[in-house]
Design a protein around this motif. Sequence first.
Motif, short mmCIF file in Angstrom:
data_model
loop_
_atom_site.label_atom_id
_atom_site.label_comp_id
_atom_site.label_asym_id
_atom_site.label_seq_id
_atom_site.Cartn_x
_atom_site.Cartn_y
_atom_site.Cartn_z
N UNK A 159 0.84 -1.20 0.00
CA UNK A 159 0.00 0.00 0.00
C UNK A 159 0.88 1.25 0.00
N UNK A 160 1.89 1.24 0.84
CA UNK A 160 2.79 2.40 0.89
C UNK A 160 3.58 2.55 -0.41
N UNK A 194 0.91 6.77 7.87
CA UNK A 194 2.00 6.91 6.91
C UNK A 194 1.49 7.44 5.55
N UNK A 195 0.29 7.05 5.17
CA UNK A 195 -0.31 7.57 3.94
C UNK A 195 -0.47 9.09 4.05
N UNK A 196 -0.89 9.54 5.21
CA UNK A 196 -1.07 10.98 5.41
C UNK A 196 0.26 11.73 5.29
N UNK A 197 1.34 11.11 5.78
CA UNK A 197 2.66 11.74 5.68
C UNK A 197 3.12 11.83 4.22
N UNK A 198 2.84 10.79 3.45
CA UNK A 198 3.31 10.74 2.06
C UNK A 198 2.48 11.63 1.14
N UNK A 199 1.15 11.63 1.34
CA UNK A 199 0.25 12.30 0.39
C UNK A 199 -0.45 13.54 0.94
N UNK A 200 -0.51 13.69 2.24
CA UNK A 200 -1.32 14.74 2.86
C UNK A 200 -0.95 16.15 2.47
N UNK A 201 0.34 16.42 2.24
CA UNK A 201 0.78 17.78 1.94
C UNK A 201 0.63 18.15 0.46
N UNK A 202 0.57 17.14 -0.42
CA UNK A 202 0.52 17.40 -1.86
C UNK A 202 -0.89 17.35 -2.43
N UNK A 203 -1.79 16.64 -1.75
CA UNK A 203 -3.12 16.38 -2.31
C UNK A 203 -4.21 16.66 -1.28
#
Length: 603
Positions: A159-160, A194-203
């Motif tokens: 998933x990551x 971890x999903x929030x860390x990877x995608x939260x700032x860009x989307x």
Amino acid sequence: MILATDCGSTTSKARFFKKLGNEYRFVASGEAPTTVEAPYEDVTLGVRNAIREVEELTGHTLLSDDGIILPSKGDVGTDLYVTTSSAGGGLQMMVTGVIKTMTAESAERAALGAGAIVMDVISVDDGRRTFQKIDRIRHLRPDMILFSGGTDGGTVRHVLGIAELISTAEPKARLGAGYELPIVYAGNKDARQQINKILGKKFALKVVDNIRPVLSQENPEPAREAVHELFMEHVMSHAPGYDKLMRWTSVPIMPTPAGEGKMFRTLAEMRGVNVIGVGLGGATTNVYSVYDGKFVRTVSANLGMSYSICNVLKEAGIQNIMRWLPFEMDEVAVRNRLRNKMIRPTIIPQLIDALVLEHGAAREALRLGFAHHKSLARGLRGIQRQRTVSDLFEQSLEEETYIDMMRINIIAGTGGLLSHAPRRAQTVLMLIDAFQPEGVTKLAQDSVFMMPHLGVLSTVHAPAALEIFEKDCLVRMGTCIAPSGSMETSGSIAATVSLNLPDGSNLSAEITQGELKLIPLREGEFADAEIAPRSNLDVGAGTGRPVKTKIEGGVVGIILDGRGRPLALPDNSAARRRELIKWFKAVDAYPQAALQRYEAALN
């Protein structure tokens, strides 16, 4: 008074409903070309033009001098305004999952159920290399991404990995690059942080419950609701003119496929039956099934009858379209006519030959759309099942589809080409040829293409929507009786049909192999029937067993179809054309003068 509009890819439709006495009824309709593209780039212009036509037909003022929908006051305005939309390509989504046939397939079903067009499905095992997936994500430009993967409590590594692909690709939204692309995460709950860390700032990330919390369970509703919310908040507000349209109505704008599907589902629930429904649009073919209570909606992108008609040509192949022509036409002429339709999507056929060609393309669009639908209307994969000895001797349909055409009670159609066909028999024949019903199946269609309007209306005024649906929208076309199985000798008897008609008389008829027959039985009339098939054919009770049932008439009547299943056309060109002419004559699908001309060309 209720005003409802639908902003289609080709045409904007306005429908005006009114309470007459104690019942709600359809009053008038207006249509105009959709204006979402250049040079207009304002969807409200097409909506206004359609509403102006309603004003001209009814004499009732609905718009102010500056083109704003008026609230009801005295003899002007409307009490309620609702709208659906698929203009500008509708809601276009990309879907991701870990395993293509498991979590990714569940996410695809959820997206399609929300009324979306699925542009692509990215999964770990989809056969593409990492750089190819990144390139695809970067250049796809969807309206939204539905990100699923993994069961709750399972491994988060894959998933990551998908999240890193999306982050690296940095995809931009189709409409307006100045806002964050919405992403709905509906995967393994252990990966959320971890999903929030990877995608939260860009989307614009929204986290909801897992679509597939365990392998044996699917939970699509939270994802569908999130898709609808983000569709209104992000996508619609950036489409040309939709900000004005949203201010006109207090009811959320619904994607056209979602409105259609709501009414097909209503039809199945009202009657307690299994239903196949189809919406044949200009850009897409939407197929809906309600089977043993399970509702599945699929939107086949780029299978439509105007903007996408050349994609039907590409996917089906020119020979498959030409096999439905009862006259000789070379391939270049076929391609040119279909290309003209694509670049001039609002034109309608002026000649019978052009109409027959368009109906041939429609059959193929419906066939391909239904094949796509059946690929997703199946049981959940990845579940261990206890098998018995009998499973070794029976061919299981579970891997392919759970839809058994013998158990489909109603096939219904909507969309411009089906609803506006010059003769109802043309629609009936297109539905029968494309879906190939078996046994005893009722046929129905949307009278003037108002199912999407009634679908969104039902969310705020269900009694009015249901009343109009029953009395003005649903046209009972008749019943098709079609023995299942391959036919052997053309001209021999496949089944006998005995009817007790409403006037008390009896009528006996034969279903002849290779032929169509029409028995007149008006809308609202019923006949008690006994159908006795040949020993190797089935009409619903098993091979060779007779069926007693009540048959409903319709605008076309009772169609006896002895052409066999699957339907096979002769390979020889002259023989095929003779068969088509014979079938068209049997149901009076096209003017006799045209059919005689086609026949003369063969002699």
